[in-house]
Design a protein around this motif. Structure first.
Motif, short mmCIF file in Angstrom:
data_model
loop_
_atom_site.label_atom_id
_atom_site.label_comp_id
_atom_site.label_asym_id
_atom_site.label_seq_id
_atom_site.Cartn_x
_atom_site.Cartn_y
_atom_site.Cartn_z
N CYS A 159 0.81 -1.22 0.00
CA CYS A 159 0.00 0.00 0.00
C CYS A 159 0.85 1.28 0.00
CB CYS A 159 -0.95 0.01 1.20
SG CYS A 159 -0.15 0.21 2.79
N LEU A 160 2.18 1.13 0.00
CA LEU A 160 3.03 2.31 0.09
C LEU A 160 2.98 3.16 -1.18
CD1 LEU A 160 6.17 0.89 1.94
CD2 LEU A 160 4.26 2.21 2.87
N ALA A 161 2.79 2.53 -2.32
CA ALA A 161 2.71 3.31 -3.56
C ALA A 161 1.52 4.27 -3.51
CB ALA A 161 2.60 2.38 -4.77
N ASP A 162 0.39 3.81 -2.99
CA ASP A 162 -0.78 4.68 -2.86
C ASP A 162 -0.50 5.83 -1.90
OD1 ASP A 162 -2.21 3.10 -4.59
OD2 ASP A 162 -3.29 2.01 -3.02
N PHE A 163 0.20 5.53 -0.81
CA PHE A 163 0.54 6.58 0.15
C PHE A 163 1.44 7.64 -0.49
CE2 PHE A 163 3.52 8.18 3.44
CZ PHE A 163 2.60 8.87 4.22
N LEU A 164 2.43 7.20 -1.25
CA LEU A 164 3.35 8.14 -1.88
C LEU A 164 2.69 8.91 -3.02
CD1 LEU A 164 6.60 5.99 -1.86
CD2 LEU A 164 6.07 7.96 -0.42
N THR A 165 1.67 8.32 -3.62
CA THR A 165 0.89 9.07 -4.63
C THR A 165 0.15 10.23 -3.98
OG1 THR A 165 0.63 7.11 -6.03
CG2 THR A 165 -0.96 8.90 -6.34
N LEU A 166 -0.37 9.98 -2.76
CA LEU A 166 -1.06 11.03 -2.03
C LEU A 166 -0.10 12.09 -1.51
CD1 LEU A 166 -3.61 8.94 0.08
CD2 LEU A 166 -4.17 10.52 -1.76
N TYR A 167 1.11 11.65 -1.11
CA TYR A 167 2.07 12.56 -0.47
C TYR A 167 3.43 12.40 -1.15
CZ TYR A 167 -1.63 12.39 3.03
OH TYR A 167 -2.84 12.43 3.67
N PRO A 168 3.57 12.88 -2.36
CA PRO A 168 4.81 12.65 -3.13
C PRO A 168 6.03 13.35 -2.55
CG PRO A 168 3.36 14.18 -4.28
CD PRO A 168 2.56 13.63 -3.14
#
Length: 300
Positions: free
Chosen positions: A109-118
């Motif tokens: 799920c880290l990719a989704d988190f980094l998409t939200l907070y690049p």
């Protein structure tokens, strides 16, 4: 201003227990229990199911908590907006997590988190060793435990249900135990420090002692041994749910499971105000688990 009893309820859910919330809020457990009971009486619903070993949200409690979280976030955003002190989300965020859980359920799920907070510079370390958060090397730790260390702040994400399981091939060869006394005569599989097994079932709480058929410090090795037909293991559902769904593992003594006081938490050192990065990750994970742990779906 939010009703103080609402804040107490949110604090209890975040801490995972009344006693932990009492420590964080510098109040007595008896005082918090009375305030929670007063709130439930005023609302006319039960928000939490609580025993000496476990605390879980009722369906009304889940809905009410989600609404309160939304209100608290809106209040915080309004305060930041009017004071002009909007804290930027970005820069380093250092997290540690257990190896298996981190690989299976955190990393995807880290990719989704980094998409939200690049703008966040994420540093993830997977380790089964103890990490002292008070040293300041990590901002957050994901822990699967029954007790949070003194002086730490915890946000409960989910329960950690553990079940007895084995490969069909092992049971075909050794037979299926129909009682705890019969289970003791089977080949048990556990990592160092995991036996005796604290079990909860029809006869209440039982501690099942024994010796692992294989000595190892790795829970992943225990899972692979169980899959290979080497014996019976007590495993977390987050670890073996796919194998149970596929039939590679089957439940043993399904009326018994691991004691219910173990939870999955995000933990951090105490601070007057959490950094924006840390708040963002906690909120992201809480949202991911808002509808329950995904590995519980097959058990509902």
């Amino acid at each position: 201003m939010l009703d103080p009893d609402y804040e107490v309820f949110v604090g209890i859910v975040a801490a995972g227990s009344i006693s932990a919330a009492a420590r964080a809020l510098h109040l007595s457990p008896a005082s918090l229990s009375k305030r929670l009971a007063r709130l439930e009486e005023r609302l006319g619903v039960r928000l939490l199911n609580r025993t000496t070993r476990r605390m879980t949200l009722t369906s009304e409690g889940i809905s009410f908590h989600a609404d309160l979280q939304a209100i608290l976030h809106a209040i915080e955003a309004a305060e930041q907006s009017i004071t002009g002190r909007q804290e930027a989300i970005g820069g380093p965020l250092r997290i540690t997590a257990p190896t298996s859980f981190g690989r299976m359920h955190l990393a995807p799920c880290l990719a989704d988190f980094l998409t939200l907070y690049p703008q966040i510079e994420l540093d993830i370390e997977l380790s089964d060793g103890f990490v002292d958060l008070l040293e300041g090397r990590f901002d957050l730790a994901l822990r699967i435990t029954r007790k949070i260390g003194n002086g730490l702040c915890a946000h409960r994400l989910a329960d950690n249900r553990r079940v007895l399981c084995a490969a069909p091939a092992y049971l075909a060869q050794a037979g299926t135990p129909l009682s705890l006394s019969a289970l003791r005569r089977h080949r048990l599989l556990a990592a160092e420090g995991q036996l005796p097994w604290p079990l909860l079932g029809p006869d209440g709480a039982v501690s099942l002692n024994g010796q692992s058929a294989v000595r190892t410090n790795s829970s992943e090795v225990v899972r692979e041994l169980a899959l290979g037909g080497a014996g019976i293991a007590l495993r977390s559902l987050w670890d073996v749910a796919p194998a149970l769904a596929s039939g590679d593992l089957v439940r043993v003594l399904p009326d018994w499971q691991g004691s219910a006081d173990v939870g999955i938490f995000l933990v951090h050192a105490p601070t007057p105000r959490l950094a924006a990065n840390t708040r963002a990750f906690i909120g992201f994970c809480q949202q991911r688990f808002a509808d329950g742990a995904p590995w519980e779906a097959s058990e509902r």
